[in-house]
Design a protein around this motif. Structure first.
Motif, PDB file in Angstrom:
ATOM      1  N   LEU A  21     -25.835  31.281 -11.616  1.00 33.87           N
ATOM      2  CA  LEU A  21     -25.927  32.602 -10.984  1.00 33.87           C
ATOM      3  C   LEU A  21     -24.945  32.701 -10.863  1.00 33.87           C
ATOM      4  O   LEU A  21     -23.397  32.751 -11.152  1.00 33.87           O
ATOM      5  CB  LEU A  21     -26.436  33.920 -10.564  1.00 33.87           C
ATOM      6  CG  LEU A  21     -25.942  35.015 -10.494  1.00 33.87           C
ATOM      7  CD1 LEU A  21     -25.590  35.776 -11.590  1.00 33.87           C
ATOM      8  CD2 LEU A  21     -26.533  36.016  -9.139  1.00 33.87           C
ATOM      9  N   ALA A  22     -24.407  31.605  -9.114  1.00 32.79           N
ATOM     10  CA  ALA A  22     -22.960  30.947  -8.786  1.00 32.79           C
ATOM     11  C   ALA A  22     -22.155  30.718  -9.425  1.00 32.79           C
ATOM     12  O   ALA A  22     -21.295  31.104  -9.524  1.00 32.79           O
ATOM     13  CB  ALA A  22     -23.268  30.062  -7.403  1.00 32.79           C
ATOM     14  N   SER A  23     -22.883  29.510 -10.291  1.00 30.98           N
ATOM     15  CA  SER A  23     -22.067  29.109 -11.152  1.00 30.98           C
ATOM     16  C   SER A  23     -20.982  30.710 -12.571  1.00 30.98           C
ATOM     17  O   SER A  23     -19.757  29.939 -12.794  1.00 30.98           O
ATOM     18  CB  SER A  23     -22.186  27.806 -11.970  1.00 30.98           C
ATOM     19  OG  SER A  23     -21.322  26.939 -13.138  1.00 30.98           O
ATOM     20  N   GLN A  24     -21.906  30.885 -13.037  1.00 26.50           N
ATOM     21  CA  GLN A  24     -21.044  31.304 -13.827  1.00 26.50           C
ATOM     22  C   GLN A  24     -20.465  33.316 -13.718  1.00 26.50           C
ATOM     23  O   GLN A  24     -19.802  33.815 -14.103  1.00 26.50           O
ATOM     24  CB  GLN A  24     -22.707  32.739 -14.392  1.00 26.50           C
ATOM     25  CG  GLN A  24     -23.375  32.358 -15.711  1.00 26.50           C
ATOM     26  CD  GLN A  24     -24.443  31.963 -15.370  1.00 26.50           C
ATOM     27  OE1 GLN A  24     -25.309  32.911 -15.032  1.00 26.50           O
ATOM     28  NE2 GLN A  24     -25.939  32.217 -16.943  1.00 26.50           N
ATOM     29  N   THR A  25     -20.786  33.142 -12.278  1.00 26.60           N
ATOM     30  CA  THR A  25     -19.987  34.025 -11.269  1.00 26.60           C
ATOM     31  C   THR A  25     -18.781  33.605 -11.283  1.00 26.60           C
ATOM     32  O   THR A  25     -17.542  34.327 -10.868  1.00 26.60           O
ATOM     33  CB  THR A  25     -21.072  35.213 -10.089  1.00 26.60           C
ATOM     34  OG1 THR A  25     -21.926  35.480 -10.626  1.00 26.60           O
ATOM     35  CG2 THR A  25     -20.340  36.298  -9.978  1.00 26.60           C
ATOM     36  N   ARG A  26     -18.441  32.321 -10.845  1.00 26.63           N
ATOM     37  CA  ARG A  26     -17.133  31.759 -10.098  1.00 26.63           C
ATOM     38  C   ARG A  26     -16.371  31.021 -11.518  1.00 26.63           C
ATOM     39  O   ARG A  26     -15.357  31.947 -11.503  1.00 26.63           O
ATOM     40  CB  ARG A  26     -17.634  30.675  -9.755  1.00 26.63           C
ATOM     41  CG  ARG A  26     -17.806  30.057  -8.490  1.00 26.63           C
ATOM     42  CD  ARG A  26     -18.770  29.213  -7.534  1.00 26.63           C
ATOM     43  NE  ARG A  26     -17.874  28.191  -7.474  1.00 26.63           N
ATOM     44  CZ  ARG A  26     -18.353  26.795  -7.587  1.00 26.63           C
ATOM     45  NH1 ARG A  26     -19.986  26.535  -7.880  1.00 26.63           N
ATOM     46  NH2 ARG A  26     -17.735  26.104  -7.787  1.00 26.63           N
ATOM     47  N   ARG A  27     -17.297  30.962 -12.445  1.00 28.43           N
ATOM     48  CA  ARG A  27     -16.221  30.850 -13.679  1.00 28.43           C
ATOM     49  C   ARG A  27     -15.549  32.970 -14.147  1.00 28.43           C
ATOM     50  O   ARG A  27     -14.508  32.124 -14.630  1.00 28.43           O
ATOM     51  CB  ARG A  27     -17.155  30.353 -14.865  1.00 28.43           C
ATOM     52  CG  ARG A  27     -17.394  28.948 -14.918  1.00 28.43           C
ATOM     53  CD  ARG A  27     -18.072  28.439 -16.508  1.00 28.43           C
ATOM     54  NE  ARG A  27     -19.238  29.197 -16.780  1.00 28.43           N
ATOM     55  CZ  ARG A  27     -20.180  28.807 -16.221  1.00 28.43           C
ATOM     56  NH1 ARG A  27     -20.051  27.433 -15.216  1.00 28.43           N
ATOM     57  NH2 ARG A  27     -21.272  28.944 -16.787  1.00 28.43           N
ATOM     58  N   ALA A  28     -16.305  33.379 -13.823  1.00 30.27           N
ATOM     59  CA  ALA A  28     -15.790  35.110 -14.688  1.00 30.27           C
ATOM     60  C   ALA A  28     -14.564  35.466 -13.770  1.00 30.27           C
ATOM     61  O   ALA A  28     -14.039  35.638 -14.469  1.00 30.27           O
ATOM     62  CB  ALA A  28     -17.001  36.000 -14.574  1.00 30.27           C
TER      63      ALA A  28
END
Length: 188
Positions: A21-28
């Motif tokens: 979730l952190a990776s997805q949020t960071r990319r977004a």
């Protein structure tokens, strides 16, 4: 839906223990032009605070295993008084939202939240409608959250979670496919 008036913070701290979730949020958020600094626990977040020259915003997961993301609000605002803080959690309640805002959070969101939801919440004034929950979550939402907690407690094992819930495995699978509509925690 993202508003046209949203100001994207140049620098943001993301405190999230779920690595995916952190990776997805960071990319977004990076696609919106935000530099995201990530920490997976309170100790790493506190260490990171000491190294950052500036911080405009922070998104803090409330439930971090044994830690509570709310405990970072005071040191964060002591170091960066103008930082806009929102709390993000999978198990929202009015009491938790009030506790977060009393500690200095600008807003409170339940997961899942898109980059647009996060940016809107960072922008929204705490006094604006929708800044805090106005009604309790629906029964469907409460059931969903309970199922998620039981599933988490059984490490995602559907058979064991169904047994703990006292329902058939297939019934649990059907309920997991039926995500409840957004709660009253957020207004569209």
């Amino acid at each position: 839906m993202e508003s046209a008036h949203v100001t994207v913070p140049a620098s943001l701290l993301l405190l999230e223990d779920d690595e995916l979730l952190a990776s997805q949020t960071r990319r977004a958020l990076a696609r919106h032009g935000c530099q995201v600094h990530w920490a997976a626990d309170l100790a790493a977040a506190r260490a990171l605070l000491d190294t950052l020259p500036a911080l405009e915003a922070a998104v803090l997961d409330q439930n971090l295993g044994a830690d509570n993301g709310l405990d970072l609000i005071a040191p964060l605002l002591a170091r960066f008084p103008e930082c806009r803080v929102i709390v993000l959690t999978g198990y929202g309640s009015i009491a938790a939202a009030v506790a977060a805002t009393r500690r200095g959070a600008r807003n409170y969101l339940t997961k899942p939240a898109s980059a647009g939801d996060i940016l809107d919440a960072l922008e929204r004034d705490p006094g604006e409608p929708g800044a805090l929950p106005e009604a309790p979550p629906s029964l469907q939402r409460l059931e969903w959250e309970h199922i998620q907690r039981v599933l988490d407690a059984h490490q995602g094992n559907i058979s064991r979670a169904a047994q703990a819930l006292g329902i058939h495995r297939r019934t649990l699978q059907r309920r997991l496919k039926k995500r409840p509509s957004p709660t009253h925690f957020q207004q569209d």
